[in-house]
Enzyme design. Sequence first.
Site, PDB file in Angstrom:
ATOM      1  N   ASP A  13       0.591  -1.478   0.169  1.00  0.00           N
ATOM      2  CA  ASP A  13      -0.339  -0.363   0.194  1.00  0.00           C
ATOM      3  C   ASP A  13       0.536   1.185  -0.265  1.00  0.00           C
ATOM      4  O   ASP A  13       0.348   2.188   0.456  1.00  0.00           O
ATOM      5  CB  ASP A  13      -0.525  -0.158   1.359  1.00  0.00           C
ATOM      6  CG  ASP A  13      -1.942  -1.298   1.103  1.00  0.00           C
ATOM      7  OD1 ASP A  13      -2.368  -1.657   0.132  1.00  0.00           O
ATOM      8  OD2 ASP A  13      -1.936  -1.482   2.801  1.00  0.00           O
ATOM      9  N   LYS A  16       2.993   1.899  -5.276  1.00  0.00           N
ATOM     10  CA  LYS A  16       3.718   1.256  -6.608  1.00  0.00           C
ATOM     11  C   LYS A  16       3.146   1.795  -7.467  1.00  0.00           C
ATOM     12  O   LYS A  16       3.515   2.610  -8.322  1.00  0.00           O
ATOM     13  CB  LYS A  16       3.849   0.281  -6.002  1.00  0.00           C
ATOM     14  CG  LYS A  16       4.523  -0.163  -4.633  1.00  0.00           C
ATOM     15  CD  LYS A  16       5.108  -1.383  -4.319  1.00  0.00           C
ATOM     16  CE  LYS A  16       3.912  -2.279  -4.564  1.00  0.00           C
ATOM     17  NZ  LYS A  16       2.931  -2.290  -3.066  1.00  0.00           N
ATOM     18  N   GLY A  40      -3.641  -4.414  -4.434  1.00  0.00           N
ATOM     19  CA  GLY A  40      -4.593  -2.879  -5.105  1.00  0.00           C
ATOM     20  C   GLY A  40      -3.901  -2.131  -6.003  1.00  0.00           C
ATOM     21  O   GLY A  40      -3.384  -1.153  -4.820  1.00  0.00           O
ATOM     22  N   HIS A  41      -3.551  -2.059  -6.855  1.00  0.00           N
ATOM     23  CA  HIS A  41      -2.662  -0.998  -7.432  1.00  0.00           C
ATOM     24  C   HIS A  41      -3.737  -0.054  -7.879  1.00  0.00           C
ATOM     25  O   HIS A  41      -4.284   0.192  -8.602  1.00  0.00           O
ATOM     26  CB  HIS A  41      -1.618  -1.534  -8.555  1.00  0.00           C
ATOM     27  CG  HIS A  41      -0.449  -2.093  -7.759  1.00  0.00           C
ATOM     28  ND1 HIS A  41       0.335  -2.090  -8.499  1.00  0.00           N
ATOM     29  CD2 HIS A  41      -0.383  -2.409  -6.336  1.00  0.00           C
ATOM     30  CE1 HIS A  41       0.879  -3.306  -7.745  1.00  0.00           C
ATOM     31  NE2 HIS A  41       0.508  -2.864  -6.747  1.00  0.00           N
ATOM     32  N   GLN A 222       2.418  -5.521  -2.872  1.00  0.00           N
ATOM     33  CA  GLN A 222       3.067  -6.074  -1.644  1.00  0.00           C
ATOM     34  C   GLN A 222       3.539  -5.383  -1.463  1.00  0.00           C
ATOM     35  O   GLN A 222       4.144  -4.076  -1.789  1.00  0.00           O
ATOM     36  CB  GLN A 222       2.669  -7.640  -1.369  1.00  0.00           C
ATOM     37  CG  GLN A 222       0.909  -7.737  -1.326  1.00  0.00           C
ATOM     38  CD  GLN A 222       1.220  -8.353  -2.452  1.00  0.00           C
ATOM     39  OE1 GLN A 222       2.240  -9.490  -3.535  1.00  0.00           O
ATOM     40  NE2 GLN A 222      -0.047  -8.687  -2.822  1.00  0.00           N
TER      41      GLN A 222
END
Length: 427
Positions: A13, A16, A40-41, A222
């Site tokens: 988080d 990235k 989740g990006h 991650q």
Amino acid sequence: MPALTVVGAQWGDEGKGKIVDWLAAEADHVARFQGGHNAGHTIVIGGEKTTLHLLPSGVLHPRPKCHIGNGVVLSLPALAEEIRRLRERGIHLRGRLFVSEQAALVLPFHAELDKARERGKGAVGTTLRGIGPAHEDKTGRRALRLRDCFRESGAALFRESARYHDHLLAYYGASPLGGAEKMWDETRALADELREHIRADIPRILQQANENNETILLEGAQGAMLDIELGTYPYATSAHCVAAFAAIGLGAELSPSVVAVIKAYATRVGGGPFPTETAGGEGEQLARDGAEFGSTTGRARRCGWLDIPMLRCALRANGCKRLVVTKLDVLDGAEEIKICVSYRLADGTVTDEAPADGDTLQECKPIYETLPGWRGERAANANSEEQLPANARAFLQRVEELTGAKIQAISTGADRKTIISRAPLFP
């Protein structure tokens, strides 16, 4: 031109997705090398938010070819849905999205097993997406890979795997999932739908691109402290999250340079030790100002101050001396800013190294250095260092001094445009 690997140096988080999207404007290739749809990006362009779980964060640019490597565990329904949502927005990926046929599949019974385990005493706070069980099958040499969807032996492999997982579900007190034939038909149908993107030669494509001096961006998911080997085990993901895994997860050694992304503070989702976690007013303010909710699960993130011993460990694991700092603007409301510079162990010993043992780390008490904040001034949406408050610049300088790394870019807001570049990240 050498490749560039972008990794997270905290518990994920870190932002990235935004950084990869920003860099992708000058990339010929963007390749995702590990993780699954538990990642989740989030990318914000002109106020419009896009959340990607499997697709590389370069897909919103027309230029780069995008690759999903063999190191990713692949949910076909999740990938098909992401592609469909982009298509509805006029973003088409034909001819520029390539998915490794060697990627292991995340199947419906993996998610059910994940949920059954997380109901027990040994819950670690997973996303319940089946990532851990899929990795277990891969390590146990019983995984179905994407290429098996097109082989005569695939159906038998699927049935055997379904039976195996029904036994595991019964062991954990859950009802068997059943319906293997229907699940197999649905899996095959999705594989057929995605067939135009599936490739066997991604390693060769990337190797050739490297030899041709094309720009290649390698995207991790991650963060280092969630790495199964080097993170806060057992409160970790099931994958390797460090830069060294890029060669394995893509099947090609591209001699990349590495940049690590960190927040100006720290967050964590799920269980596990978090020495600088801050309850009460400070933590609540960070969570509120940073909108700290998981992009995959929607869960509230635990918040705390920047942890230098942990960060040094992550940088060492990634062989990295370059940083991108995100969410500097979230600290706009703080009168004081704390940085953890060392820990006090349970026996009173002071150390500036993060203990490898999770139980020992859980008992550590942070020792802070306190810096003045810049409340009343704004780092938010600054697009040059000159626009940053003096105390914000002093904070960044102190982070460099404590880590021995150079900060090469600073994010001051959610939108793609709110980035201050200090030095080119691509060599």
